[in-house]
Design a protein around this motif. Structure first.
Motif, PDB file in Angstrom:
ATOM      1  N   GLN A 104       1.162  -1.514   0.412  1.00 57.36           N
ATOM      2  CA  GLN A 104       0.413   0.618   0.349  1.00 57.36           C
ATOM      3  C   GLN A 104       0.630   1.339   0.162  1.00 57.36           C
ATOM      4  O   GLN A 104       0.886   1.882   0.011  1.00 57.36           O
ATOM      5  CB  GLN A 104      -1.178   0.149   1.100  1.00 57.36           C
ATOM      6  N   ASP A 105       1.641   1.307   1.033  1.00 58.78           N
ATOM      7  CA  ASP A 105       3.010   2.415   0.844  1.00 58.78           C
ATOM      8  C   ASP A 105       3.622   2.084  -0.085  1.00 58.78           C
ATOM      9  O   ASP A 105       3.527   4.004  -0.948  1.00 58.78           O
ATOM     10  CB  ASP A 105       3.599   1.922   1.615  1.00 58.78           C
ATOM     11  N   LEU A 106       3.916   1.155  -1.297  1.00 58.80           N
ATOM     12  CA  LEU A 106       4.221   1.360  -2.646  1.00 58.80           C
ATOM     13  C   LEU A 106       3.884   2.278  -4.197  1.00 58.80           C
ATOM     14  O   LEU A 106       2.982   2.847  -4.859  1.00 58.80           O
ATOM     15  CB  LEU A 106       5.062   0.460  -3.107  1.00 58.80           C
ATOM     16  N   ILE A 107       1.962   1.860  -3.538  1.00 56.21           N
ATOM     17  CA  ILE A 107       0.870   2.576  -4.673  1.00 56.21           C
ATOM     18  C   ILE A 107       0.676   3.799  -4.212  1.00 56.21           C
ATOM     19  O   ILE A 107       0.798   4.937  -5.421  1.00 56.21           O
ATOM     20  CB  ILE A 107      -0.689   1.828  -3.782  1.00 56.21           C
ATOM     21  N   GLU A 108       1.591   4.419  -3.134  1.00 59.51           N
ATOM     22  CA  GLU A 108       0.977   5.818  -2.635  1.00 59.51           C
ATOM     23  C   GLU A 108       2.688   6.413  -3.474  1.00 59.51           C
ATOM     24  O   GLU A 108       2.509   7.586  -3.201  1.00 59.51           O
ATOM     25  CB  GLU A 108       1.088   5.951  -1.728  1.00 59.51           C
ATOM     26  N   ASP A 109       4.037   5.885  -4.025  1.00 61.70           N
ATOM     27  CA  ASP A 109       5.171   6.302  -3.897  1.00 61.70           C
ATOM     28  C   ASP A 109       5.255   6.524  -5.580  1.00 61.70           C
ATOM     29  O   ASP A 109       6.307   7.185  -5.463  1.00 61.70           O
ATOM     30  CB  ASP A 109       6.128   5.292  -3.127  1.00 61.70           C
ATOM     31  N   GLY A 110       4.391   6.477  -6.413  1.00 59.74           N
ATOM     32  CA  GLY A 110       4.433   6.961  -7.818  1.00 59.74           C
ATOM     33  C   GLY A 110       5.102   5.655  -8.795  1.00 59.74           C
ATOM     34  O   GLY A 110       5.386   6.679 -10.326  1.00 59.74           O
ATOM     35  N   GLN A 137       2.176 -16.395   6.225  1.00 67.80           N
ATOM     36  CA  GLN A 137       1.418 -16.718   4.753  1.00 67.80           C
ATOM     37  C   GLN A 137       0.781 -16.074   3.972  1.00 67.80           C
ATOM     38  O   GLN A 137      -0.159 -14.970   2.974  1.00 67.80           O
ATOM     39  CB  GLN A 137       2.655 -17.968   3.838  1.00 67.80           C
ATOM     40  N   ALA A 138      -0.301 -17.093   4.439  1.00 70.08           N
ATOM     41  CA  ALA A 138      -2.009 -17.235   3.659  1.00 70.08           C
ATOM     42  C   ALA A 138      -2.864 -15.423   3.712  1.00 70.08           C
ATOM     43  O   ALA A 138      -3.639 -15.162   2.980  1.00 70.08           O
ATOM     44  CB  ALA A 138      -2.594 -18.356   4.278  1.00 70.08           C
ATOM     45  N   THR A 139      -1.952 -14.840   5.427  1.00 67.96           N
ATOM     46  CA  THR A 139      -2.961 -14.115   5.232  1.00 67.96           C
ATOM     47  C   THR A 139      -2.288 -12.822   4.520  1.00 67.96           C
ATOM     48  O   THR A 139      -2.951 -11.670   3.983  1.00 67.96           O
ATOM     49  CB  THR A 139      -2.381 -13.152   6.526  1.00 67.96           C
ATOM     50  N   VAL A 140      -1.171 -12.510   4.217  1.00 65.38           N
ATOM     51  CA  VAL A 140      -0.117 -12.324   3.637  1.00 65.38           C
ATOM     52  C   VAL A 140      -0.933 -12.598   1.864  1.00 65.38           C
ATOM     53  O   VAL A 140      -0.838 -11.061   0.931  1.00 65.38           O
ATOM     54  CB  VAL A 140       1.504 -11.987   3.505  1.00 65.38           C
ATOM     55  N   LEU A 141      -0.536 -13.247   2.101  1.00 67.25           N
ATOM     56  CA  LEU A 141      -1.210 -13.772   0.166  1.00 67.25           C
ATOM     57  C   LEU A 141      -2.744 -12.836  -0.093  1.00 67.25           C
ATOM     58  O   LEU A 141      -3.025 -12.372  -1.449  1.00 67.25           O
ATOM     59  CB  LEU A 141      -1.270 -15.635  -0.261  1.00 67.25           C
ATOM     60  N   ARG A 142      -3.349 -13.556   1.199  1.00 67.39           N
ATOM     61  CA  ARG A 142      -4.437 -12.398   0.629  1.00 67.39           C
ATOM     62  C   ARG A 142      -5.148 -11.209   0.621  1.00 67.39           C
ATOM     63  O   ARG A 142      -5.158 -10.451  -0.369  1.00 67.39           O
ATOM     64  CB  ARG A 142      -5.553 -12.834   2.156  1.00 67.39           C
ATOM     65  N   ALA A 143      -4.091 -10.671   1.626  1.00 69.12           N
ATOM     66  CA  ALA A 143      -3.576  -8.835   0.936  1.00 69.12           C
ATOM     67  C   ALA A 143      -3.418  -8.755   0.230  1.00 69.12           C
ATOM     68  O   ALA A 143      -3.740  -7.964  -0.622  1.00 69.12           O
ATOM     69  CB  ALA A 143      -3.087  -8.810   2.373  1.00 69.12           C
ATOM     70  N   VAL A 144      -2.717  -9.908  -0.554  1.00 69.80           N
ATOM     71  CA  VAL A 144      -1.963  -9.458  -1.988  1.00 69.80           C
ATOM     72  C   VAL A 144      -3.233  -9.717  -2.792  1.00 69.80           C
ATOM     73  O   VAL A 144      -3.892  -8.448  -3.992  1.00 69.80           O
ATOM     74  CB  VAL A 144      -1.065 -10.159  -2.717  1.00 69.80           C
ATOM     75  N   LEU A 145      -3.679 -10.303  -3.110  1.00 67.94           N
ATOM     76  CA  LEU A 145      -4.699 -10.643  -3.964  1.00 67.94           C
ATOM     77  C   LEU A 145      -6.508  -9.643  -4.141  1.00 67.94           C
ATOM     78  O   LEU A 145      -6.624  -9.290  -4.592  1.00 67.94           O
ATOM     79  CB  LEU A 145      -5.336 -12.098  -3.218  1.00 67.94           C
ATOM     80  N   ASP A 146      -6.389  -8.576  -2.638  1.00 68.63           N
ATOM     81  CA  ASP A 146      -6.716  -7.871  -2.713  1.00 68.63           C
ATOM     82  C   ASP A 146      -7.169  -6.475  -2.649  1.00 68.63           C
ATOM     83  O   ASP A 146      -7.611  -6.111  -3.202  1.00 68.63           O
ATOM     84  CB  ASP A 146      -7.330  -7.047  -1.002  1.00 68.63           C
ATOM     85  N   MET A 147      -5.145  -6.587  -3.031  1.00 65.72           N
ATOM     86  CA  MET A 147      -4.975  -5.082  -3.991  1.00 65.72           C
ATOM     87  C   MET A 147      -4.441  -4.931  -4.547  1.00 65.72           C
ATOM     88  O   MET A 147      -4.644  -4.148  -5.883  1.00 65.72           O
ATOM     89  CB  MET A 147      -3.458  -4.932  -2.328  1.00 65.72           C
ATOM     90  N   ALA A 148      -4.253  -6.934  -5.572  1.00 69.28           N
ATOM     91  CA  ALA A 148      -3.656  -6.371  -7.061  1.00 69.28           C
ATOM     92  C   ALA A 148      -5.349  -6.090  -7.551  1.00 69.28           C
ATOM     93  O   ALA A 148      -6.179  -6.445  -8.097  1.00 69.28           O
ATOM     94  CB  ALA A 148      -3.814  -7.969  -6.852  1.00 69.28           C
ATOM     95  N   ASP A 149      -5.065  -5.632  -9.099  1.00 63.12           N
ATOM     96  CA  ASP A 149      -5.723  -5.002  -9.959  1.00 63.12           C
ATOM     97  C   ASP A 149      -6.104  -6.604 -10.778  1.00 63.12           C
ATOM     98  O   ASP A 149      -7.172  -6.514 -11.761  1.00 63.12           O
ATOM     99  CB  ASP A 149      -5.137  -3.691 -10.841  1.00 63.12           C
TER     100      ASP A 149
END
Length: 269
Positions: A104-110, A137-149
């Protein structure tokens, strides 16, 4: 290739967008080329965004592509750290294996592109809503899937890859319905290759699965590159090197110009 991508690759980036494109490379099965594809797509995108720059402009250039690893094994990070020509590295890289919030920080970094390398996983003993357990690990992967376009699902033309890919798409991608495409990776050099033909027939029976037109052929250059510390844009300019580069150039053009648009949400259970 590259006339269309060159036209799109203006000094400000491939696309004039406020939010970067977040693309995750996902398959339950390990060893299908998620890290190889992530790194080489990043290298090709970065190369096309920077090759027009003068040395002075490059010195002031803020990288527009970042590779994010959420894989505890850190395959893509280890590869990026071994890349010999760091001054010409056309992408940044970040370890987010313990904290997906960094994305999420990277999304805001340009950045223009955020490419996420993910780990494979073993299905839990008990059935779960998305085919993953309750580990960190699964929690992180779920977060990735939620943030991915969008999601890229690499798969190889071998029988042991079919069932895990089916699980990934029909269970995990259905539970996290983001636009996705199947990428045929590490395939034979000829369309007449028996394993490739069998895979295409298998995919044809699943018309609701979008598949890239581009394929990545299984050249030894790709498997040797991580240890040698090179990326596809640095391959030798011989017949095999140019073909191997060309596969990723074609794939990157398809990614850049044709964002994924179909998800499992449109498919009835």
């Amino acid at each position: 290739m590259s006339q269309l991508l060159q036209a799109a690759a203006t000094p400000a980036g491939v696309f004039q967008v406020e939010r970067p494109r977040v693309i995750a490379f996902v398959n339950r099965k390990g060893g299908v080329g998620k890290s190889t594809t992530t790194i080489n797509v990043a290298a090709t995108l970065g190369h096309n965004l920077t090759k027009h720059l003068t040395p002075e402009q490059r010195a002031e250039y803020q990288c527009e592509v970042v590779v994010v690893s959420v894989d505890p094994q850190g395959s893509s990070l280890g590869w990026a750290k071994r890349i010999q020509n760091k001054e010409l590295l056309p992408f940044d890289y970040v370890d987010a294996s313990l904290e997906a919030g960094l994305i999420q920080d990277l999304i805001e970094d340009g950045y223009r592109y955020i490419l996420i390398d993910t780990p494979g996983w073993t299905p839990p003993d008990e059935d779960t809503w998305d085919g993953m357990d309750d580990s960190k690990q699964a929690t992180v992967l779920r977060a990735v899937l939620d943030m991915a376009d969008e999601i890229i699902v690499p798969m190889e033309p071998e029988a042991l890859c079919y069932e895990p890919t089916m699980w990934t798409v029909e269970r995990t991608m259905r539970a996290h319905p983001k636009p996705f495409r199947i990428l045929i990776n590490n395939c034979g050099a000829s369309e007449n290759d028996v394993d490739l033909r069998n895979l295409r027939r298998w995919l044809a029976k699943r018309p609701h699965w979008p598949v890239f037109r581009s394929t990545i052929r299984g050249y030894k250059l790709h498997s040797r590159a991580p240890e040698q510390g090179v990326v596809c844009t640095e391959y030798p300019e011989n017949t095999i090197g140019l073909k191997a580069r060309g596969d990723f150039a074609d794939l990157t053009l398809e990614i850049a110009m044709e964002p994924a648009s179909r998800s499992m949400a449109a498919v009835s259970s």
